[in-house]
Scaffold this motif. Sequence first.
Motif, PDB file in Angstrom:
ATOM      1  N   LYS A  47      32.642  33.047  15.094  1.00 19.93           N
ATOM      2  CA  LYS A  47      32.870  31.555  14.358  1.00 19.93           C
ATOM      3  C   LYS A  47      31.772  31.260  13.272  1.00 19.93           C
ATOM      4  O   LYS A  47      32.274  31.011  12.012  1.00 19.93           O
ATOM      5  CB  LYS A  47      32.633  30.199  15.345  1.00 19.93           C
ATOM      6  CG  LYS A  47      33.393  30.589  16.729  1.00 19.93           C
ATOM      7  CD  LYS A  47      33.138  29.645  17.719  1.00 19.93           C
ATOM      8  CE  LYS A  47      31.595  29.489  18.211  1.00 19.93           C
ATOM      9  NZ  LYS A  47      31.527  30.700  19.010  1.00 19.93           N
ATOM     10  N   SER A  48      30.491  31.767  13.482  1.00 23.30           N
ATOM     11  CA  SER A  48      29.427  31.558  12.431  1.00 23.30           C
ATOM     12  C   SER A  48      29.956  32.570  11.128  1.00 23.30           C
ATOM     13  O   SER A  48      29.779  32.038  10.036  1.00 23.30           O
ATOM     14  CB  SER A  48      28.161  31.779  12.990  1.00 23.30           C
ATOM     15  OG  SER A  48      27.810  31.014  13.901  1.00 23.30           O
ATOM     16  N   THR A  49      30.169  33.530  11.645  1.00 22.26           N
ATOM     17  CA  THR A  49      30.556  34.760  10.663  1.00 22.26           C
ATOM     18  C   THR A  49      31.840  34.110   9.704  1.00 22.26           C
ATOM     19  O   THR A  49      31.773  34.232   8.423  1.00 22.26           O
ATOM     20  CB  THR A  49      31.062  36.007  11.342  1.00 22.26           C
ATOM     21  OG1 THR A  49      29.905  36.522  12.109  1.00 22.26           O
ATOM     22  CG2 THR A  49      31.088  37.100  10.060  1.00 22.26           C
ATOM     23  N   PHE A  95      23.102  23.740   8.889  1.00 25.14           N
ATOM     24  CA  PHE A  95      23.062  24.932   9.768  1.00 25.14           C
ATOM     25  C   PHE A  95      22.942  24.884  11.312  1.00 25.14           C
ATOM     26  O   PHE A  95      22.660  23.503  11.522  1.00 25.14           O
ATOM     27  CB  PHE A  95      21.758  25.910   9.129  1.00 25.14           C
ATOM     28  CG  PHE A  95      21.985  26.470   7.960  1.00 25.14           C
ATOM     29  CD1 PHE A  95      22.452  27.804   7.690  1.00 25.14           C
ATOM     30  CD2 PHE A  95      21.730  25.578   6.838  1.00 25.14           C
ATOM     31  CE1 PHE A  95      22.511  28.408   6.508  1.00 25.14           C
ATOM     32  CE2 PHE A  95      22.077  26.269   5.478  1.00 25.14           C
ATOM     33  CZ  PHE A  95      22.540  27.529   5.292  1.00 25.14           C
ATOM     34  N   GLN A  96      23.116  25.678  12.115  1.00 25.87           N
ATOM     35  CA  GLN A  96      22.949  25.503  13.309  1.00 25.87           C
ATOM     36  C   GLN A  96      21.539  24.925  13.828  1.00 25.87           C
ATOM     37  O   GLN A  96      21.564  24.013  14.584  1.00 25.87           O
ATOM     38  CB  GLN A  96      23.198  26.664  14.167  1.00 25.87           C
ATOM     39  CG  GLN A  96      23.195  26.717  15.629  1.00 25.87           C
ATOM     40  CD  GLN A  96      23.822  27.945  16.384  1.00 25.87           C
ATOM     41  OE1 GLN A  96      24.200  28.787  15.784  1.00 25.87           O
ATOM     42  NE2 GLN A  96      23.603  28.186  17.602  1.00 25.87           N
ATOM     43  N   LYS A  97      20.590  25.696  13.151  1.00 26.23           N
ATOM     44  CA  LYS A  97      19.028  25.028  13.575  1.00 26.23           C
ATOM     45  C   LYS A  97      18.669  24.243  12.467  1.00 26.23           C
ATOM     46  O   LYS A  97      18.847  24.773  11.118  1.00 26.23           O
ATOM     47  CB  LYS A  97      18.302  26.403  13.652  1.00 26.23           C
ATOM     48  CG  LYS A  97      17.065  26.314  14.655  1.00 26.23           C
ATOM     49  CD  LYS A  97      16.241  27.508  14.863  1.00 26.23           C
ATOM     50  CE  LYS A  97      15.267  27.294  14.061  1.00 26.23           C
ATOM     51  NZ  LYS A  97      14.646  28.407  13.393  1.00 26.23           N
ATOM     52  N   MET A 176      29.732  22.809   9.021  1.00 21.15           N
ATOM     53  CA  MET A 176      28.702  22.902   9.768  1.00 21.15           C
ATOM     54  C   MET A 176      28.619  23.488  11.076  1.00 21.15           C
ATOM     55  O   MET A 176      29.596  23.887  11.907  1.00 21.15           O
ATOM     56  CB  MET A 176      29.049  21.010  10.308  1.00 21.15           C
ATOM     57  CG  MET A 176      28.768  20.100   9.313  1.00 21.15           C
ATOM     58  SD  MET A 176      29.367  18.461   9.901  1.00 21.15           S
ATOM     59  CE  MET A 176      27.767  17.595   9.594  1.00 21.15           C
ATOM     60  N   ASP A 177      27.667  24.143  11.225  1.00 22.06           N
ATOM     61  CA  ASP A 177      27.617  25.358  12.264  1.00 22.06           C
ATOM     62  C   ASP A 177      26.592  24.463  13.566  1.00 22.06           C
ATOM     63  O   ASP A 177      25.470  24.675  13.506  1.00 22.06           O
ATOM     64  CB  ASP A 177      26.925  26.311  11.913  1.00 22.06           C
ATOM     65  CG  ASP A 177      27.239  27.727  12.393  1.00 22.06           C
ATOM     66  OD1 ASP A 177      27.493  27.475  13.863  1.00 22.06           O
ATOM     67  OD2 ASP A 177      26.641  28.798  12.409  1.00 22.06           O
ATOM     68  N   GLU A 178      27.624  24.226  14.417  1.00 25.20           N
ATOM     69  CA  GLU A 178      26.888  23.583  15.659  1.00 25.20           C
ATOM     70  C   GLU A 178      25.784  22.504  15.352  1.00 25.20           C
ATOM     71  O   GLU A 178      24.650  22.778  15.629  1.00 25.20           O
ATOM     72  CB  GLU A 178      26.081  24.674  16.759  1.00 25.20           C
ATOM     73  CG  GLU A 178      27.470  25.756  17.032  1.00 25.20           C
ATOM     74  CD  GLU A 178      26.808  26.802  18.105  1.00 25.20           C
ATOM     75  OE1 GLU A 178      26.107  26.315  18.953  1.00 25.20           O
ATOM     76  OE2 GLU A 178      27.233  27.990  17.810  1.00 25.20           O
ATOM     77  N   PRO A 179      26.105  21.521  14.730  1.00 22.04           N
ATOM     78  CA  PRO A 179      25.086  20.601  14.036  1.00 22.04           C
ATOM     79  C   PRO A 179      24.545  19.928  15.358  1.00 22.04           C
ATOM     80  O   PRO A 179      23.510  19.350  14.934  1.00 22.04           O
ATOM     81  CB  PRO A 179      25.927  19.884  13.128  1.00 22.04           C
ATOM     82  CG  PRO A 179      27.396  19.884  13.583  1.00 22.04           C
ATOM     83  CD  PRO A 179      27.595  21.228  14.207  1.00 22.04           C
TER      84      PRO A 179
HETATM   85 MG    MG Z   1      27.064  30.919  15.698  1.00 17.28          MG
END
Ligand code: MG
Lengths: 256, 435
Positions: A47-49, A95-97, A176-179
């Motif tokens: 997914k992130s990719t 980003f996720q983090k 938005m990656d797992e915000p």
């Molecule tokens: Mg990911």
Amino acid sequence: MAKKTGIKIKAADVSVHYGDKQALHNVSLDIEAKTVTAFIGPSGCGKSTFLRCFNRMNDVIPSAKVSGSIQLDGAEINDAALDPVLLRAKVGMVFQKPNPFPKTIFENVAYGPRIHGLVTSRREEQDVVEDSLKKAGLWGEVSDRLHDQATALSGGQQQRLCIARAIAVNPEVLLMDEPCSALDPIATTIIEELISELQKKFTILIVTHSMQQAARVSQKTAYFHLGELVEHGTTVDIFSNPKNDQTEAYISGKIG
Amino acid sequence: MSNVVQKLGAKKRAAIIEASLKKRHAKERRLRAYGVAAIIFAIGFLVTLLSTVIGNGYTALQQTQVKIDLEIPIAKLLNDEGQFDEKRLRRYGWGSSIKKSFRTNFPDVTDRMAQRALGELVSANAGFELRQLVEAAGPEATLPTSFWVKTSDDVDMLMKGRMDRNLPEQQRRLSDQQIAWVDALVADGKIRKVFNTTFFTAADSREPESAGILGAVVGSALALMVTVILSLPLAVMAAIYLEYFAKPGKVTDFIEVNINNLAAVPSIVFGLLGLSVFLGFFGLPRSAPLVGGMVLALMTLPTIIIATRASIRAVPTSIRDAALGIGASRMQAALDHVLPLAAPGILTGTIIGLAQALGETAPLIMIGMVAFIVDVPTSVTSPATALPVQIFIWADSAERAFYERSSLAIVVLLLFLIAMNLTAVMLRRKFEKKW
Ligand SMILES: [Mg+2]
Ligand SMILES: Nc1ncnc2c1ncn2[C@@H]1O[C@H](COP(=O)(O)OP(=O)(O)OP(=O)(O)O)[C@@H](O)[C@H]1O
């Protein structure tokens, strides 16, 4: 300008390799304008990719090789002649983090508009910062300490700051990656409301591990498994009658 | 379903952990002992070094002087306008009048050889320094009728107990007669020791009592300035390029290997390079801090490059991604976000490189910064020497008085280093950011 239901992004046959390992297999997907599209699937499914393909953040990873075509408003973004800076000014990312710059809150938000030359005076800068922080639902908490270090904020506040930073340049698409993965339920609610609000202006792609979140915020959902796009459609369809067994198993909590 | 760990009884489990704990503690104590031993060892060496150097050098902080009664006919030195006249100043026998006055202390010495031996007790530069003093006072000044002038370095050594009176006369630099004269002067109260300001205000000289460290300090400072100005930006740019722009591959690997190699090349080789390229090909001036700084910059480059790359890599990639994600170019991400965070590390690397450069002698000798230079350099192109070279020159001199000066110069070099390191610590504090 795309209409409400127009296709904003057309991804065709996108594959990503990390060295010899293929992480994404020939994914084709159309993304509608001013819609929230959720990417769901088990951990490590790509997914992130895939998300990073839309603003060419995979360029930064030396081992990553992207093939296939992604068109934003009909223009190919994988074109070698296209400066990724232009693309990223149109396609913002959260980003996720949470990753605020270790500078002041003000500097964090002002940085984007400033480097793109979108603001020309201190006054305009202040306007943009205030407006972006308000949109991100952070203004009330930080209006009196704009010049404090951003890293002193709580995790949830930092994530909203990152959203404010991303929307300050007024992109057309927001990735938005797992915000909300690091956030408590209250902060999550704030961000979900924010997403619904932002959707009026932006096309949003969101990666999430929370089925409830996908159901709450998205209109379209794409389910990935082992680097393949297994199924996609309207969120209502995917959640109420998934056509694929894997999708159903994942959504009902049997895998993932 | 139970594994080995789960099969253990609670008691047995506790016993095993306790037993292993003892071993771990013992290991920890051992490691700590090694560490303490290493530190004691290092401090021991440092103390030995410092005590030797300071023990040898502290006496150079003092200078022996002798009182001379002398009335200077100032009117004879002025021209019609009442200003000092260069020609008259030159013609006045400064040295000889000092010697003549000095001889009146021992009126019964009439033999020419003996008079000469007597004259050797006063510094050969005393006349020159007296003239400077008079000129500095100005034509209007009322001059005193007695002056304290420097003794020769041999008397100085004798007064500081650095000359063994018990040695046979031939092995001493002062004869029995000369020592007797000095003793008589001391008894008369005509000898005193004062703080040696000359050491801190003058450049090198043939006479130890007129030699100072300032020329070398300024030379070193100028050379280091050139080194920083050249090497820091170049090295940081090179590091950014290698980290952010260079495509990984054979060429990059080759560059990387060479940079690491360069850090290990003997410094004299850089000196040879400077000699043939900077002096030979570009025709830059010899003995100049400019060239010295350029050579030292070559030497320092790899150190700073390596340190900068390491500190760039230590910055979390999330910061760079954040910048790129909102559309900063690679250069903007590097300059605006990564470099400020890497700055403390870069600073440390730079200071280590500069400290190394400050202590470097060989390459400076190759480009002629070993020359005998009596003026404090005023620009990066004026001839100069550097601290370590000055130490080398003095330590290599025959006079005992130069030897103590070389020890004191080492102390000055160490102080210079401490000052540099303190600056680095302060700058680092300033740059360090909380996460
Ligand atoms: Mg990911
Ligand atoms: N920088 C990288 N180098 C090598 N392989 C990578 C890299 N990033 C991701 N991968 C691999 O690509 C695959 C997909 O990773 P990706 O991060 O896209 O998964 P994801 O769906 O976002 O997972 P998660 O939900 O855990 O975030 C994984 O197998 C992962 O090991």
